[in-house]
Design an enzyme around this catalytic site. Structure first.
Site, PDB file in Angstrom:
ATOM      1  N   ALA A  21       0.844  -1.191   0.000  1.00  0.00           N
ATOM      2  CA  ALA A  21       0.000   0.000   0.000  1.00  0.00           C
ATOM      3  C   ALA A  21       0.882   1.243   0.000  1.00  0.00           C
ATOM      4  O   ALA A  21       1.984   1.235   0.549  1.00  0.00           O
ATOM      5  CB  ALA A  21      -0.909   0.017   1.228  1.00  0.00           C
ATOM      6  N   GLY A  23       0.377   5.492   0.642  1.00  0.00           N
ATOM      7  CA  GLY A  23      -0.550   6.528   1.064  1.00  0.00           C
ATOM      8  C   GLY A  23       0.073   7.902   0.938  1.00  0.00           C
ATOM      9  O   GLY A  23       1.258   8.088   1.215  1.00  0.00           O
ATOM     10  N   GLY A  34       3.439   7.408   3.000  1.00  0.00           N
ATOM     11  CA  GLY A  34       3.844   6.153   3.624  1.00  0.00           C
ATOM     12  C   GLY A  34       3.815   5.024   2.611  1.00  0.00           C
ATOM     13  O   GLY A  34       3.105   5.077   1.616  1.00  0.00           O
ATOM     14  N   ALA A  36       3.929   0.676   2.607  1.00  0.00           N
ATOM     15  CA  ALA A  36       3.916  -0.573   3.364  1.00  0.00           C
ATOM     16  C   ALA A  36       3.984  -1.730   2.377  1.00  0.00           C
ATOM     17  O   ALA A  36       3.180  -1.818   1.452  1.00  0.00           O
ATOM     18  CB  ALA A  36       2.637  -0.685   4.196  1.00  0.00           C
ATOM     19  N   CYS A  53      -7.244  -3.420   5.887  1.00  0.00           N
ATOM     20  CA  CYS A  53      -7.576  -2.222   5.105  1.00  0.00           C
ATOM     21  C   CYS A  53      -9.075  -2.048   4.916  1.00  0.00           C
ATOM     22  O   CYS A  53      -9.518  -1.386   3.985  1.00  0.00           O
ATOM     23  CB  CYS A  53      -6.873  -2.249   3.753  1.00  0.00           C
ATOM     24  SG  CYS A  53      -5.097  -2.436   3.879  1.00  0.00           S
TER      25      CYS A  53
END
Length: 93
Positions: A21, A23, A34, A36, A53
């Site tokens: 992910a 963001g 961010g 991940a 999520c």
């Protein structure tokens, strides 16, 4: 195995499972970001009691499961994977 995007969903998907992910947020002239990436399934065990999520009925996966599965000689440690990500980002930026 190719990573894909899915319309209407955030993240990176492999075999219909979320693997990463990204963001990005801006608030009051401040940007936040961010990244991940699921490397090892052991790091995901703490999240077994939640819906990842908020995606009901969807699974998550990790780099090691997609790369080698039970063949541990193909597995990355988080530290080793971080080195690869760092080098890739340095090459681009």
């Amino acid at each position: 195995k190719g990573a894909t995007r899915e319309d209407g969903l955030t993240g990176v998907w492999v075999s219909n499972k979320k693997i990463a992910a990204l963001g990005i947020k801006a608030r009051r002239w401040v940007t936040m970001h961010g990244l991940a990436i699921n490397v090892d399934m052991r790091s995901l065990q703490n999240f077994e009691g939640i819906v990842p999520c908020g995606l009901e009925g969807r699974m998550v996966t990790c780099i090691n499961d997609e790369m080698g599965g039970d063949d541990e000689s193909l597995n990355f440690t988080v530290e080793d994977f971080a080195i690869h990500v760092k080098e890739a980002l340095e090459e681009i930026f």
